[in-house]
Motif scaffolding. Structure first.
Motif, PDB file in Angstrom:
ATOM      1  N   HIS A   1      46.404  -6.552 -70.497  1.00  0.00           N
ATOM      2  CA  HIS A   1      47.064  -5.245 -70.459  1.00  0.00           C
ATOM      3  C   HIS A   1      47.927  -5.053 -71.702  1.00  0.00           C
ATOM      4  CE1 HIS A   1      50.185  -2.424 -68.416  1.00  0.00           C
ATOM      5  NE2 HIS A   1      49.228  -1.708 -69.012  1.00  0.00           N
ATOM      6  N   ARG A   2      49.110  -5.646 -71.738  1.00  0.00           N
ATOM      7  CA  ARG A   2      49.967  -5.455 -72.905  1.00  0.00           C
ATOM      8  C   ARG A   2      50.560  -6.757 -73.410  1.00  0.00           C
ATOM      9  NH1 ARG A   2      53.329  -0.628 -70.982  1.00  0.00           N
ATOM     10  NH2 ARG A   2      54.938  -1.680 -72.181  1.00  0.00           N
TER      11      ARG A   2
ATOM     12  N   ALA B   1      51.665  -9.631 -72.429  1.00  0.00           N
ATOM     13  CA  ALA B   1      52.689 -10.532 -71.901  1.00  0.00           C
ATOM     14  C   ALA B   1      52.061 -11.909 -71.659  1.00  0.00           C
ATOM     15  CB  ALA B   1      53.251  -9.974 -70.597  1.00  0.00           C
TER      16      ALA B   1
ATOM     17  N   TYR C   1      54.549  -8.929 -65.800  1.00  0.00           N
ATOM     18  CA  TYR C   1      55.020  -7.649 -66.347  1.00  0.00           C
ATOM     19  C   TYR C   1      54.642  -6.484 -65.420  1.00  0.00           C
ATOM     20  CZ  TYR C   1      56.579  -4.799 -70.381  1.00  0.00           C
ATOM     21  OH  TYR C   1      57.248  -3.960 -71.237  1.00  0.00           O
ATOM     22  N   HIS C   2      53.339  -6.320 -65.128  1.00  0.00           N
ATOM     23  CA  HIS C   2      52.935  -5.230 -64.220  1.00  0.00           C
ATOM     24  C   HIS C   2      52.044  -5.737 -63.106  1.00  0.00           C
ATOM     25  CE1 HIS C   2      53.436  -3.706 -68.407  1.00  0.00           C
ATOM     26  NE2 HIS C   2      54.289  -2.894 -67.798  1.00  0.00           N
TER      27      HIS C   2
ATOM     28  N   TRP D   1      49.241  -7.623 -62.878  1.00  0.00           N
ATOM     29  CA  TRP D   1      47.796  -7.836 -62.885  1.00  0.00           C
ATOM     30  C   TRP D   1      47.510  -9.289 -62.515  1.00  0.00           C
ATOM     31  CZ3 TRP D   1      44.717  -5.190 -67.427  1.00  0.00           C
ATOM     32  CH2 TRP D   1      45.102  -3.835 -67.521  1.00  0.00           C
TER      33      TRP D   1
HETATM   34  S1  FES Z   1      51.242  -6.817 -69.610  1.00  0.00           S
HETATM   35 FE1  FES Z   1      51.038  -5.410 -68.009  1.00  0.00          FE
HETATM   36  S2  FES Z   1      50.283  -6.611 -66.414  1.00  0.00           S
HETATM   37 FE2  FES Z   1      50.391  -7.985 -68.034  1.00  0.00          FE
END
Ligand code: FES
Ligand SMILES: [Fe+2]
Lengths: 366, 231
Positions: free
Chosen positions: A71-72, A74, A90-91, A93
């Motif tokens: 995703h981003r 992390a 982070y979100h 996933w």
């Molecule tokens: S960076 Fe958003 S879930 Fe991993």
């Protein structure tokens, strides 16, 4: 004879960047201990060739992925060693054991990914080889066959000795201001021991080894990568430790074992009772993290004071390392661009071999 | 009136010498002191086994006094051996220490000069609290620990077994220090430390012991799949 490496090879940031690509992203690199990944979801994290890596136990199978969320970016796992399902903080996933995105909280409300898009979201996976209790990783898309780097005989030796590792390990990392190659050369150089470690290594000094430098190398023959990684032993008076009756030691008593694992590991054992893995983890041209992992042979009876024993040995190993570090940091800080190369004698043949293979690897076109 | 039993002090190091030299003050002249001074802390139990087995537990009490060597396992060897032989171990408190009446202190403990043990604090067996250390309200220090001179342990702090807290270390309130840790760099520590953590001036960063079973030093796991919005 003159070393093939110039002082520039130890200080130049461009050469360092090239090493990260041509050596640390092409060869098999030691990544950690299998003994600490025996439980489901046990993991370790590292950076190798500049890439953040996680290695995790998925229902018994050990796999390596890039430690960066699709995703981003992390990191999916944080600690050096730990135990946790593969999921992002982070979100939220989560990932399957083949690195695909398993679930995305609020996917339908917030992301609107198509099934096809979601299917394509996955982590880069890397090749790993487990040699006994030693885990190696290769981050190249087309990894070198492992036997080109480590002979069958050497892999067998590593498998056997590492089978004796206890699963309790003391670990630390020591930032050191020198190039990683200096430390690998230093462990190959047995002649520094009486000068740099007059007290700590006194019982190890083996006159026979010092008088038996091989004849100078016949120049035309090509040095194989696999010849740089090998085991050797020497006799040594090993102190009797009160706990040694409680472990199953490896090999003959009163033996010092050493394993040179190219490019950046030195793995030693004192009497088959204590094992120390030192890895020279490149951070920049003039900065190396010396990673130390130390353990005893596996216990046959519980040793209550094991943590105190491990801590005691790690402290004495660190004092030995500091003697080398003081010297190598001084050496490193004096290097300059057009300085003269080293001048090797007969006993330093292995340093020449290492330099030859290194230059080959650096020149190989992808 | 019965005579208090004599004390047999066994060991070596700072606490041993401190007790030996301040004995007249500690005993107020009423108890005799016998010293068994060790040359080394290696294999201490075997070294003293014969002498211990000759002692008579109705006439003496013992105190095992070895400093923090080997995360206090060296002292435990002697204390444990004495207990196996049925000997009684005592706790010694310097007269200048201040001890809250509702604090709890185990056996074979030493509370040094000027130390303060606050209300509700507890100190496990075979734990040594050195000169001027302060143990705050409700702090719990397990067995086989060492608290160095001038260290302070904040309120409600929990310290596990076989922990060494060096001199001049301040543990902030409410933190937990897992067992088998050694903190030996002066300063303030405000976050909890996992079992098997070592902080020492010899090492630029913390050292950890990892084991395959207790490798879980991560945050508590949250079940992400369960939380996923289900439609
Ligand atoms: S960076 Fe958003 S879930 Fe991993
Ligand atoms: Fe050395």
């Amino acid at each position: 004879m003159l070393s093939k490496l110039s002082q520039k090879h130890y200080i130049d940031p461009d050469i360092f960047a090239k090493e990260q690509k041509q050596i640390f992203s092409k060869l098999w690199i030691f990544a950690g201990l299998r003994t600490l990944l025996s439980e489901p979801d046990a993991f370790l994290t590292r950076t190798i060739g500049g890439i953040p890596i996680l290695i995790q136990n998925f229902a018994g199978e050990i796999k390596a992925f890039e430690n960066q969320c699709a995703h981003r970016q992390a990191p999916l796992q944080l600690e050096a060693y730990g135990q946790r399902k593969l999921a992002c903080r982070y979100h939220g996933w989560s990932y399957t054991d083949d690195g695909h995105v398993k679930s995305i909280p609020h996917q339908e409300a917030l992301y609107h990914f198509t099934a096809d898009e979601k299917e394509k979201l996955c982590l880069r996976q890397f090749a790993i080889e487990i040699i006994g209790n030693l885990i190696f990783i290769n981050i190249d898309a087309d990894p070198l066959p492992i036997e080109e780097q480590f002979t069958d005989e050497f892999r067998q030796q590593l498998t056997t000795i590492s089978g004796y590792f206890s699963s309790q390990v003391i670990h630390t990392s020591v930032p050191s201001q020198f190039n990683w190659k200096l430390n690998f050369e230093n462990v190959l150089d047995y002649n520094h021991i009486p000068f740099v470690h007059p007290q700590t290594f006194k019982p190890l000094i083996n006159k026979a080894a010092i008088s038996s430098a091989p004849a100078r190398k016949a120049l035309p023959e090509k040095t194989l990568l696999s010849s740089l990684s090998y085991a050797s032993t020497m006799e040594m008076q090993v102190k009797k430790w009160p706990w040694q009756a409680s472990v199953e030691g490896f090999g003959e008593p009163d033996t010092f074992h050493t394993h040179f694992i190219y490019p950046n590991v030195n793995f030693i054992s004192v009497g088959g009772l204590i094992f120390l893995i030192q890895q020279f983890d490149p951070i920049s041209a003039s900065l190396t993290d010396v990673r130390l992992s130390l353990m005893t042979a596996r216990e046959t009876n519980k040793i209550r004071a094991l943590s105190a024993i491990l801590w005691g040995y790690l402290k004495s190993e660190k004092r030995v390392l500091d003697e080398d570090r003081a010297l190598l940091e001084g050496l490193q800080s004096n290097l300059y661009d057009n300085g003269k190369p080293s001048y090797h004698g007969a006993y330093e043949v292995q340093l020449q071999n290492v330099a030859e293979v290194y230059l080959d690897l650096m020149e190989t076109q992808p | 009136m019965t005579q208090p039993p004599d004390l047999v002090l066994i060991g070596c190091g700072i606490v041993f010498e401190t007790i030996a030299s301040t004995w007249p003050q500690l005993s107020q002249g009423e108890r005799k002191l016998q010293l068994i001074r060790l040359d080394s802390t290696d294999d201490a139990a075997n070294a003293v086994n014969e002498q211990l087995s000759l002692l008579n537990n109705t006439e003496i009490e013992i105190f095992a006094a070895i400093d923090q060597n080997a995360l206090n396992f060296a002292r435990l060897e002697i204390y444990g051996q004495a207990r196996l032989l049925g000997l009684k171990s005592t706790t010694l408190i310097h007269p200048s220490a201040i001890i809250a009446p509702d604090s709890r202190i185990g056996e074979n403990c030493w509370i040094g000069a000027g130390a303060i043990i606050a209300s509700g604090a507890s100190i496990g067996n075979n734990t040594l609290i050195n000169t001027g250390a302060r143990i705050d309200y409700g702090a719990q220090i397990a067995a086989n620990c060492w608290v160095g001179s001038g260290a302070s342990i904040g309120q409600y702090v929990k310290v596990g077994q076989h922990v060494v807290i060096g001199s001049d270390i301040n543990l902030g309130a409410n933190i937990t220090v897992g067992r088998h840790c050694s903190i030996d760099m002066p300063g303030a520590y405000l976050t909890s430390l996992a079992e098997g953590t070592f902080i020492d001036s010899l090492f630029p960063s913390a050292v950890h012991i990892y084991t395959s079973k207790s490798a879980n030093k991560t945050m508590p796991q949250t079940d992400i799949t369960a939380k996923e919005a289900s439609k």
